[in-house]
Write a protein that holds these residues in place. Structure first.
Motif, PDB file in Angstrom:
ATOM      1  N   TRP A 184      74.982   5.278 117.150  1.00  0.00           N
ATOM      2  CA  TRP A 184      74.517   6.163 116.086  1.00  0.00           C
ATOM      3  C   TRP A 184      73.975   5.314 114.936  1.00  0.00           C
ATOM      4  N   ALA A 190      82.129  17.839 119.403  1.00  0.00           N
ATOM      5  CA  ALA A 190      81.256  18.987 119.669  1.00  0.00           C
ATOM      6  C   ALA A 190      82.052  20.268 119.537  1.00  0.00           C
ATOM      7  N   ASN A 237      70.031  19.949 114.376  1.00  0.00           N
ATOM      8  CA  ASN A 237      70.681  19.110 115.386  1.00  0.00           C
ATOM      9  C   ASN A 237      69.827  19.077 116.655  1.00  0.00           C
ATOM     10  N   GLU A 240      71.712  14.558 114.396  1.00  0.00           N
ATOM     11  CA  GLU A 240      72.671  15.513 113.850  1.00  0.00           C
ATOM     12  C   GLU A 240      72.566  15.549 112.336  1.00  0.00           C
ATOM     13  N   ARG A 251      68.002  10.078 122.078  1.00  0.00           N
ATOM     14  CA  ARG A 251      68.851  11.118 122.633  1.00  0.00           C
ATOM     15  C   ARG A 251      68.858  12.365 121.749  1.00  0.00           C
ATOM     16  N   LYS A 252      69.375  12.243 120.526  1.00  0.00           N
ATOM     17  CA  LYS A 252      69.545  13.425 119.682  1.00  0.00           C
ATOM     18  C   LYS A 252      69.735  12.989 118.234  1.00  0.00           C
ATOM     19  N   VAL A 300      67.911  17.902 120.088  1.00  0.00           N
ATOM     20  CA  VAL A 300      68.209  17.081 121.261  1.00  0.00           C
ATOM     21  C   VAL A 300      66.894  16.842 121.994  1.00  0.00           C
ATOM     22  N   TRP A 301      66.503  15.575 122.148  1.00  0.00           N
ATOM     23  CA  TRP A 301      65.245  15.227 122.805  1.00  0.00           C
ATOM     24  C   TRP A 301      65.469  14.680 124.216  1.00  0.00           C
ATOM     25  N   ASN A 302      66.359  13.658 124.366  1.00  0.00           N
ATOM     26  CA  ASN A 302      66.566  12.966 125.644  1.00  0.00           C
ATOM     27  C   ASN A 302      65.236  12.474 126.203  1.00  0.00           C
ATOM     28  N   THR A 355      58.007  11.680 120.487  1.00  0.00           N
ATOM     29  CA  THR A 355      58.725  12.737 121.182  1.00  0.00           C
ATOM     30  C   THR A 355      58.090  14.092 120.894  1.00  0.00           C
TER      31      THR A 355
END
Length: 380
Positions: A374, A140, A304, A265, A262-263, A306-308, A297
């Motif tokens: 991933w 990150a 990039n 990229e 989660r996310k 991010v949902w979570n 979702t």
């Protein structure tokens, strides 16, 4: 009748009066003379360059010709074609490698980059070790950073033993991101075959390698037909669509699966419309190809997202390892007031790709433990 106030001008009948180019006929009235002078002044103002040039062309013709010849000689002598263009050397990547015998992992420490353009900003590295770790890992980075320096980055890649490490190839790809964080540019890549390297456990070795450019430009000598053929042949090459980070948990007592998206990229753009599109994920639970459960979702903007977002799927009765179940994750891309399009999908189950099977078997064998991986997004 001749006016009495105007005197007669004697003139020979055989010769007409002629006037020079720059002279004016003699007029007795002051008003007519002033009008003619004003007309000449306007004519010289409107056609300023032509009027002055016509008056002084004979005096400056020689000097102008000499200056033009001298200018042409200067252009031919100091033109860009005559100067040798210095070739730019590729940037150098400085890093160190350490094989940890206790954890069975390869530690990669990125120390810096030298020789890169100062106009670059937000540099980062993606590390992968195929075939054991084919998915690129990324640390990150600090967003909205204008620093052109490549900060120190550490990667830990699980390999097991030295013998397994020798079958892999270390790949370090360097990228730069603009200030907005929406556009990325590939600077180059470094590939190291691990079988040709000497590995001493728990010993740090420093390396400096030159980046290999990942993009090649067409030469000017290539014809349009050859360029068109090259473009057609490159259509069949699969394009990287991005990665999706998924968490799974098999709740055996409740006979259900917990799925958390989660996310994602580096999601690709389907169109060239400026601006960041929205992304959302549709999750389908299939049995024998038939959808028995679906979730969705919310939409998140940017490459990039991010949902979570956690979801629960009830399972049909039976052994989960024997049921023909597949989790389908469809990544959708859209914009406001436009129809959404499918960017790609990820399949996890017992009868899918190797990566999907591995995550499914790990979920079934771990029991109540959550497993996260991933996954590369595949095209339709």
């Amino acid at each position: 009748m001749r006016r009495l106030s105007t005197p007669a001008v004697p003139c020979s009948p055989s010769k007409r009066p002629t006037h020079g180019r720059a002279s004016l006929p003699s007029l007795t009235k002051l008003s007519l003379v002033s009008k003619s002078r004003r007309a000449v002044g306007r004519r010289s103002t409107v056609s300023g360059v032509n009027f002055l040039y016509s008056e002084s062309s004979q005096l400056t013709a020689g000097a102008t010709g000499a200056s033009i010849q001298q200018g042409e000689a200067g252009l031919s002598q100091y033109g860009s074609n005559s100067l040798p263009v210095p070739s730019k050397s590729a940037p150098l990547l400085h890093f160190s490698l350490l094989f940890s015998s206790t954890s069975g992992s390869l530690v990669v420490n990125i120390m810096g980059l030298s020789g890169a353009s100062r106009r670059r900003s937000g540099m980062f590295v993606r590390a992968s070790l195929p075939p054991l770790c084919p998915s690129p890992q990324q640390v990150a980075s600090r967003r909205r950073s204008l620093s052109p320096d490549l900060h120190s980055q550490n990667f830990v890649l699980q390999v097991g033993s030295v013998d397994e490490l020798r079958t892999c190839t270390l790949r370090l790809a360097v990228y730069s991101r603009d200030f907005s964080g929406l556009r990325e540019a590939a600077l180059g890549v470094v590939e190291l075959p691990c079988e040709h390297m000497e590995w001493e456990p728990d010993t740090t070795t420093t390396y400096t390698r030159q980046l290999i450019p990942t993009k090649s430009k067409l030469k000017k000598s290539v014809s349009s037909q050859e360029a068109l053929g090259h473009r057609k042949s490159s259509v069949c090459v699969p394009r990287a669509l991005g990665q999706l980070f998924i968490l799974l948990q098999y709740q055996s007592l409740a006979n259900r699966i917990k799925v958390m998206v989660r996310k994602a990229e580096n999601l690709a753009k389907l169109t060239r419309i400026p601006g960041a599109p929205d992304h959302y994920v549709v999750i389908n639970l299939r049995q024998d190809g038939k959808v028995i459960g679906t979730k969705e979702t919310k939409g998140v903007s940017g490459p990039n997202p991010v949902w979570n977002a956690p979801f629960l799927f009830d399972l049909p009765p039976g052994d989960i390892t024997q049921l023909p179940l597949v989790l389908e994750f469809i990544v959708m891309q859209g914009r406001l007031y436009t129809k959404s399009s499918v960017l790609g999908r990820v399949l996890i189950g017992g009868d899918v790709s190797e990566a999907g099977q591995g995550h499914w078997k790990e979920m079934c064998s771990r029991g109540q433990t959550e497993t996260a991986r991933w996954h590369n997004i595949q095209s339709e």
